[in-house]
Design an enzyme around this catalytic site. Structure first.
Site, PDB file in Angstrom:
ATOM      1  CE1 TYR A   4      -4.150   1.634  -0.059  1.00 67.33           C
ATOM      2  CE2 TYR A   4      -3.334   2.857   1.833  1.00 67.33           C
ATOM      3  CZ  TYR A   4      -4.271   2.683   0.828  1.00 67.33           C
ATOM      4  OH  TYR A   4      -5.327   3.555   0.717  1.00 67.33           O
ATOM      5  CE  LYS A  60      -4.056   4.087  -2.593  1.00 66.07           C
ATOM      6  NZ  LYS A  60      -5.046   4.498  -3.630  1.00 66.07           N
TER       7      LYS A  60
END
Length: 277
Positions: free
Chosen positions: A188, A192
């Site tokens: 993640y 991101k």
């Protein structure tokens, strides 16, 4: 007493009347809130998600002017098919919210401690996250954004995360006994972080075409997590709490509308002060 004219002019900048907005991952927790906000501001919302029936049901809740479609953001043919559907129905694309994402959530009982530890995290899952969170943003921006560039105007909003800016605080995933129960994985934050810089690339590439590209970086949203996690997370924020799902709606409308007409390549951080300390 009549409302001052300048107030009406200012508020009109937030209007999305006559515009068409595509939201990917639109039936998830925040996706629904993004769609509701855009619809309330006057946009026709294309509710795009993997499950067509669910997408259509939510579009129907929003009203007759909205459209629910099946979309796999990792599949170029699927993205192109949605583009064709949208243009056939509305004749234009004005706004894209790249919201679809894979995220290992602490509230998911299937995410065991040994699986989320970096030493054990499956490379297949890392690659799947890259495909959805990065390639999906690339494909949707390329296919839908090209329509905006041809028209000379548009707004792309890429949804990132505080973990795209700073490393995860693994201590918030400990229970009351101080035992680690979950790790935020490498997937993640890595994906991101890529989204944040992809925004800068695309803003600089399409600026002369009138397409604005910005990132919205949200903080954690309270969503049935256990009390210990909510308390740990809240203690790390300046405001002392997690976000409610509707607290990003103002930011979405702002970035989509002419109220942010001179803003591009930027990252709007709405995180309760998580990254301030």
């Amino acid at each position: 007493m009549p409302e001052p004219a300048f107030n009406k002019q200012m508020l009109n900048q937030f209007s999305l009347t006559g515009r068409v907005a595509i939201v990917t991952g639109a039936t998830g927790l925040l996706g629904k809130k993004h769609g509701e906000a855009l619809a309330e501001a006057g946009a026709s919302v294309v509710v795009a998600d993997l499950n067509e029936a669910t997408a259509q049901a939510f579009a129907a809740q929003l009203g007759d002017q909205h459209l629910g479609v099946a979309l796999d953001v990792t599949n170029e043919a699927s993205v192109q098919a949605v583009r064709d559907q949208v243009l056939a129905r509305y004749g234009r694309i004005d706004i894209l919210v790249n919201n679809a994402a894979m995220n290992e959530a602490v509230e998911n009982p299937g995410m065991a401690l040994d699986l989320t530890a970096f030493e054990n995290f499956p490379v297949a899952q890392f690659r799947a996250s890259l495909d959805v969170n990065v390639t999906g943003v690339f494909l949707c921006s390329q296919v839908f954004g090209s329509v905006m560039a041809q028209r000379g105007k548009g707004s792309i909003i890429n949804i990132a995360s505080t973990y795209g800016l700073v490393g995860p605080d693994q201590s918030i995933y400990r229970n009351d006994a101080g035992e680690q129960t979950f790790y935020k994985t490498a997937a993640y934050p890595a994906t991101k972080g890529a989204v944040v810089n992809f925004t800068r690339f695309l803003a600089s590439y399409w600026g002369h075409k009138g397409v604005r590209v910005n990132t919205l970086t949200p903080g954690g949203v309270e969503n049935n997590q256990n009390e210990t996690f909510v308390r740990n997370y809240s203690a790390r924020t300046v405001l002392g709490r997690m976000a409610q799902p509707d607290e990003y709606q103002g930011a979405i409308v702002y970035l989509a509308s002419d109220a942010s007409s001179y803003m591009t390549g930027s990252n709007l951080v709405v995180d309760g002060g998580w990254t301030a300390i």
